[in-house]
Write a protein that holds these residues in place. Structure first.
Motif, PDB file in Angstrom:
ATOM      1  N   GLY A   1       0.735  -1.090   0.048  1.00 19.88           N
ATOM      2  CA  GLY A   1      -0.053  -0.039  -0.046  1.00 19.88           C
ATOM      3  C   GLY A   1       0.859   1.273  -0.176  1.00 19.88           C
ATOM      4  N   ASN A   2       2.110   1.156   0.167  1.00 21.02           N
ATOM      5  CA  ASN A   2       3.200   2.316   0.044  1.00 21.02           C
ATOM      6  C   ASN A   2       3.577   2.578  -1.203  1.00 21.02           C
ATOM      7  OD1 ASN A   2       2.604   2.858   3.059  1.00 21.02           O
ATOM      8  ND2 ASN A   2       4.067   1.183   3.440  1.00 21.02           N
ATOM      9  N   ILE A   3       3.399   1.750  -2.169  1.00 17.18           N
ATOM     10  CA  ILE A   3       3.812   1.917  -3.474  1.00 17.18           C
ATOM     11  C   ILE A   3       2.882   1.683  -4.670  1.00 17.18           C
ATOM     12  CG2 ILE A   3       6.196   1.194  -2.838  1.00 17.18           C
ATOM     13  CD1 ILE A   3       5.493  -1.624  -4.082  1.00 17.18           C
ATOM     14  N   VAL A   4       3.236   2.206  -5.810  1.00 19.09           N
ATOM     15  CA  VAL A   4       2.411   1.708  -6.802  1.00 19.09           C
ATOM     16  C   VAL A   4       2.947   0.286  -7.477  1.00 19.09           C
ATOM     17  CG1 VAL A   4       1.448   2.485  -8.997  1.00 19.09           C
ATOM     18  CG2 VAL A   4       1.710   4.221  -7.275  1.00 19.09           C
ATOM     19  N   PRO A   5       2.641  -0.856  -7.147  1.00 17.59           N
ATOM     20  CA  PRO A   5       3.520  -1.881  -7.334  1.00 17.59           C
ATOM     21  C   PRO A   5       3.768  -1.961  -8.790  1.00 17.59           C
ATOM     22  CG  PRO A   5       1.670  -2.231  -5.756  1.00 17.59           C
ATOM     23  CD  PRO A   5       1.554  -1.014  -6.372  1.00 17.59           C
ATOM     24  N   CYS A   6       4.901  -2.145  -9.321  1.00 13.45           N
ATOM     25  CA  CYS A   6       5.413  -2.407 -10.831  1.00 13.45           C
ATOM     26  C   CYS A   6       5.009  -1.204 -11.544  1.00 13.45           C
ATOM     27  CB  CYS A   6       5.102  -3.810 -11.148  1.00 13.45           C
ATOM     28  SG  CYS A   6       5.585  -4.889 -10.237  1.00 13.45           S
ATOM     29  N   GLY A   7       4.573  -0.122 -10.903  1.00 18.09           N
ATOM     30  CA  GLY A   7       3.878   0.959 -11.713  1.00 18.09           C
ATOM     31  C   GLY A   7       2.767   0.859 -12.004  1.00 18.09           C
ATOM     32  N   ILE A   8       1.996  -0.130 -11.706  1.00 16.19           N
ATOM     33  CA  ILE A   8       0.336  -0.561 -11.939  1.00 16.19           C
ATOM     34  C   ILE A   8      -0.498  -0.042 -10.790  1.00 16.19           C
ATOM     35  CG2 ILE A   8      -1.022  -2.210 -12.875  1.00 16.19           C
ATOM     36  CD1 ILE A   8       1.468  -3.814 -13.558  1.00 16.19           C
ATOM     37  N   SER A   9      -0.983   0.902 -11.207  1.00 20.41           N
ATOM     38  CA  SER A   9      -2.044   1.581 -10.380  1.00 20.41           C
ATOM     39  C   SER A   9      -3.465   0.695 -10.047  1.00 20.41           C
ATOM     40  CB  SER A   9      -2.214   3.021 -10.565  1.00 20.41           C
ATOM     41  OG  SER A   9      -3.035   3.421 -11.680  1.00 20.41           O
ATOM     42  N   ASP A  10      -3.989   0.124 -11.245  1.00 18.10           N
ATOM     43  CA  ASP A  10      -5.453  -0.120 -11.038  1.00 18.10           C
ATOM     44  C   ASP A  10      -5.445  -1.753 -11.083  1.00 18.10           C
ATOM     45  OD1 ASP A  10      -4.125  -1.026 -13.504  1.00 18.10           O
ATOM     46  OD2 ASP A  10      -5.934  -0.621 -14.880  1.00 18.10           O
ATOM     47  N   LYS A  11      -4.329  -2.484 -10.461  1.00 13.81           N
ATOM     48  CA  LYS A  11      -4.602  -3.822 -10.084  1.00 13.81           C
ATOM     49  C   LYS A  11      -4.120  -4.274  -8.552  1.00 13.81           C
ATOM     50  CE  LYS A  11      -4.550  -5.450 -14.916  1.00 13.81           C
ATOM     51  NZ  LYS A  11      -4.670  -4.060 -15.464  1.00 13.81           N
ATOM     52  N   ALA A  12      -4.511  -5.186  -7.879  1.00 17.28           N
ATOM     53  CA  ALA A  12      -4.169  -5.611  -6.766  1.00 17.28           C
ATOM     54  C   ALA A  12      -2.953  -6.499  -6.770  1.00 17.28           C
ATOM     55  CB  ALA A  12      -5.517  -6.224  -5.709  1.00 17.28           C
ATOM     56  N   VAL A  13      -2.467  -6.748  -5.443  1.00 12.33           N
ATOM     57  CA  VAL A  13      -1.394  -7.582  -5.257  1.00 12.33           C
ATOM     58  C   VAL A  13      -2.065  -8.655  -4.016  1.00 12.33           C
ATOM     59  CG1 VAL A  13       0.620  -8.082  -4.098  1.00 12.33           C
ATOM     60  CG2 VAL A  13       0.502  -6.166  -5.379  1.00 12.33           C
ATOM     61  N   THR A  14      -1.644  -9.767  -4.243  1.00 15.13           N
ATOM     62  CA  THR A  14      -2.062 -11.174  -3.285  1.00 15.13           C
ATOM     63  C   THR A  14      -1.012 -11.978  -3.001  1.00 15.13           C
ATOM     64  OG1 THR A  14      -3.762 -12.729  -3.112  1.00 15.13           O
ATOM     65  CG2 THR A  14      -2.771 -12.661  -5.033  1.00 15.13           C
ATOM     66  N   SER A  15      -1.289 -12.938  -1.983  1.00 17.23           N
ATOM     67  CA  SER A  15      -0.405 -14.052  -1.727  1.00 17.23           C
ATOM     68  C   SER A  15      -1.003 -15.240  -1.726  1.00 17.23           C
ATOM     69  CB  SER A  15      -0.035 -13.457  -0.360  1.00 17.23           C
ATOM     70  OG  SER A  15      -1.055 -13.785   0.534  1.00 17.23           O
ATOM     71  N   MET A  16      -0.417 -16.483  -1.592  1.00 15.50           N
ATOM     72  CA  MET A  16      -0.851 -17.686  -1.357  1.00 15.50           C
ATOM     73  C   MET A  16      -1.389 -17.698  -0.067  1.00 15.50           C
ATOM     74  SD  MET A  16       2.081 -20.102  -2.486  1.00 15.50           S
ATOM     75  CE  MET A  16       1.531 -21.565  -2.725  1.00 15.50           C
TER      76      MET A  16
END
Length: 245
Positions: free
Chosen positions: A195-210
């Motif tokens: 939440g402290n970054i724009v992951p991989c420069g992609i602002s419109d998609k979420a990040v997840t984990s196993m």
């Protein structure tokens, strides 16, 4: 005299290691392989037998850190220096491709340091095989994952899902067909840090984990074992282990 391809790969589990120390170690191994290739060029000119180049596969878990690739934008880090200190997170500008990403506890970071002359000289194929190893690993846990056209890494909900989410980021550097940097698979990672970054420069998609997808904590060592086997199979590696303390 031509050297036969050396598919032997030394696997090292670096355990928990600060990012800067791991980067220095990667660079040392990378430079060693490049120097061997330069020496082989001289040996070839003299008609001498060439030296087989080494290959490595490193697995590591980093303390909290954000890394910005050479094509990334610094504004994609949403914290200032005081914010980084408050969150106890390091920040590095590095020489891989890609934008900004996060590494931290609960994440398997893989650094293949390979001479692709020993395997195949095709960066696109290299990236796709790294992705495929992760996709197969996730499949072994009942998680359906895949790719999104134009975006590197591994995604869940890649086919028309209204909420595609990245589970594995990738960024590599190559020189003279030698690779470094690699991939980061979120196993039990704390997703709040994204939440402290724009992951991989992609602002419109979420990040997840196993852990998030399965609703339970996952055995990291077991995932590492499965992932390592898929990498070995796909690249036709002859893996041997060297534990680092």
């Amino acid at each position: 005299m031509k050297v036969v391809m050396n598919k032997k790969v030394e696997f090292q589990d670096l355990g928990n290691m600060p990012y800067g120390k791991a980067w220095d170690y990667q660079t040392e191994l990378f430079d060693g392989i490049v120097q061997t290739k330069l020496e082989n060029r001289r040996r070839k000119d003299r008609g001498e037998e060439e030296i087989p180049t080494k290959n490595y596969l490193l697995f590591v878990e980093h303390p909290h850190v954000y890394t910005l690739g050479k094509s990334g934008k610094e504004e994609h880090l949403l914290l200032d220096q005081k914010g980084l200190e408050r969150e106890h997170v390091e920040f590095f500008k590095i020489n891989r491709g890609g934008d900004i990403t996060y590494h931290g506890p609960g994440q398997i970071v893989g650094y293949p340091i390979l001479d692709l002359d020993n395997f195949f000289t095709d960066i696109h194929k290299y990236l796709r095989l790294l992705e495929e190893a992760v996709i197969l690993t996730l499949g072994d846990y009942g998680i359906k994952a895949g790719r999104i056209d134009g975006l590197t890494g591994v995604w869940i909900g890649e086919n028309g899902d209204p909420n595609p989410r990245k589970i594995c980021a990738m960024g590599v550097k190559t020189s003279r067909w030698v690779t470094m940097h690699g991939f980061a698979l979120n196993v039990n990672a704390n997703l709040n840090y994204f939440g402290n970054i724009v992951p991989c420069g992609i602002s419109d998609k979420a990040v997840t984990s196993m852990q998030f997808e399965l609703g339970k904590e996952v055995d990291m060592q077991e995932v590492e074992k499965v992932l390592k086997q898929h990498l070995s199979n796909l690249f036709e590696m002859e893996l041997f282990e060297n534990q680092q303390n």
